[in-house]
Design a protein around this motif. Structure first.
Motif, PDB file in Angstrom:
ATOM      1  N   GLU A 169       0.825  -1.201   0.000  1.00  0.00           N
ATOM      2  CA  GLU A 169       0.000   0.000   0.000  1.00  0.00           C
ATOM      3  C   GLU A 169       0.865   1.259   0.000  1.00  0.00           C
ATOM      4  N   ARG A 170       1.903   1.285   0.838  1.00  0.00           N
ATOM      5  CA  ARG A 170       2.779   2.455   0.876  1.00  0.00           C
ATOM      6  C   ARG A 170       3.547   2.609  -0.426  1.00  0.00           C
ATOM      7  N   THR A 171       3.939   1.493  -0.997  1.00  0.00           N
ATOM      8  CA  THR A 171       4.663   1.552  -2.266  1.00  0.00           C
ATOM      9  C   THR A 171       3.753   2.071  -3.374  1.00  0.00           C
ATOM     10  N   ALA A 172       2.477   1.696  -3.322  1.00  0.00           N
ATOM     11  CA  ALA A 172       1.513   2.197  -4.314  1.00  0.00           C
ATOM     12  C   ALA A 172       1.372   3.709  -4.200  1.00  0.00           C
ATOM     13  N   GLN A 173       1.362   4.221  -2.975  1.00  0.00           N
ATOM     14  CA  GLN A 173       1.282   5.666  -2.785  1.00  0.00           C
ATOM     15  C   GLN A 173       2.503   6.365  -3.381  1.00  0.00           C
ATOM     16  N   ALA A 174       3.666   5.739  -3.201  1.00  0.00           N
ATOM     17  CA  ALA A 174       4.884   6.314  -3.775  1.00  0.00           C
ATOM     18  C   ALA A 174       4.816   6.300  -5.299  1.00  0.00           C
TER      19      ALA A 174
ATOM     20  N   VAL B   5       2.151   6.588  -7.127  1.00  0.00           N
ATOM     21  CA  VAL B   5       1.270   7.686  -7.539  1.00  0.00           C
ATOM     22  C   VAL B   5       2.036   9.007  -7.549  1.00  0.00           C
ATOM     23  N   SER B   6       2.909   9.191  -6.567  1.00  0.00           N
ATOM     24  CA  SER B   6       3.664  10.447  -6.477  1.00  0.00           C
ATOM     25  C   SER B   6       4.648  10.614  -7.625  1.00  0.00           C
ATOM     26  N   ILE B   7       5.045   9.502  -8.258  1.00  0.00           N
ATOM     27  CA  ILE B   7       5.976   9.585  -9.383  1.00  0.00           C
ATOM     28  C   ILE B   7       5.333  10.300 -10.570  1.00  0.00           C
TER      29      ILE B   7
END
Length: 288
Positions: free
Chosen positions: A234-239, A241-243
């Motif tokens: 989940e945290r990696t998915a958020q990162a 999105v930020s890309i």
């Protein structure tokens, strides 16, 4: 304490001084084992891990304490994190393997930052200029500057374990100013006879008897610590999105998927084109 991951507090009777002793074996080995660090980097990272536990054990908080240095030395970043649940992790970054083992050249012109990210209050951050000598001297300077409390640190890392000891004045309570100064000077004379090898080899009770057998010292029950990374899909998915959509689409066009590895533990998370599309275009998600 033997070969376990623990920190123990100790208090001196009738004086305003406390202490902590930490021994990290498994958590240290797991931290440095996730990367091919040179020996000097493993040593510095071990000191930071031990220091983060010593600092975290001395305060009440719910969240994480982060100890880090960003500088222009041979290490661009060295960081250790300890949570209130007793979970530790750390990382170091560098472009080329360090050529020096001197703290000043490894860290360069940087600052030492201590961040307490609490779940129940606003984050606290303290910053102090680095001492050229060592992490221990930098921490001593931090407490003298920010809290006007005398402190002393010693660290020892041998590739298998990372150990540390801290002595620190408590806010004035039991002693006068003159008595506090005399007590601190006396305890420093004793503490500075401790060698790094003794810190690595001696259990806490034996170590304290070796140093302070003429003092009244209470040793508290140990708190255990473990290595654990807080990364997740989940945290990696958020990162991801930020890309940004443009860059993610470019990666997928070239490789068919996006692979993101946690820089702490090395766990790799893969997102294929359909997963990335759902993340980057949530307005297209339809529930039937």
């Amino acid at each position: 304490m033997s070969n376990t991951d623990q920190c123990q507090r100790f208090l001196f009777a009738d004086v305003d001084v406390r202490g902590e002793i930490v021994n990290l074996t498994d958590s240290y080995q797991q931290t440095v084992g996730n990367h091919e660090y040179p020996a000097v980097v493993k040593e510095q990272l071990g000191e930071f891990l031990a220091a983060s536990v010593l600092l975290a054990s001395g305060i009440k908080y719910e969240g994480r304490l982060v100890l880090q240095v960003r500088g222009d030395g041979e290490l661009s970043l060295i960081m250790a994190e300890c949570t209130s649940e007793g979970e530790v992790r750390g990382i170091a970054r560098f472009e080329e393997p360090p050529a020096s083992d001197k703290f000043s050249e490894l860290t360069g012109q940087g600052v030492l930052t201590i961040t307490v990210d609490s779940r129940r209050s606003e984050p606290y951050q303290g910053v102090v200029q680095l001492s050229e000598e060592s992490l221990g001297k930098s921490l001593e300077g931090y407490f003298e500057q920010s809290e006007q409390l005398q402190s002393w640190f010693l660290f020892a890392v041998d590739g298998q374990k990372a150990c540390g000891i801290m002595l620190q004045q408590l806010p004035a309570n039991k002693q006068t100013t003159e008595e506090r100064a005399d007590t601190w000077q006396h305890l420093m004379v004793l503490a500075k006879t401790l060698t790094q090898q003794e810190l690595l080899d001696l259990p806490a009770e034996e170590l304290l008897h070796r140093l302070f057998h003429q003092e009244q010292v209470s040793l508290f029950e140990p708190k255990e610590f473990v290595y654990r990374c807080s990364c997740s899909r989940e945290r990696t998915a958020q990162a991801l999105v930020s890309i940004g959509k443009e860059e993610v689409d470019s990666i997928i066009a070239e490789h068919g998927a996006v692979n993101v590895a946690c820089e702490f533990c090395g766990t790799e998370y893969q997102f294929d084109a359909s997963e990335a599309n759902l993340l980057l275009n949530p307005e297209n998600n339809t529930v039937h």
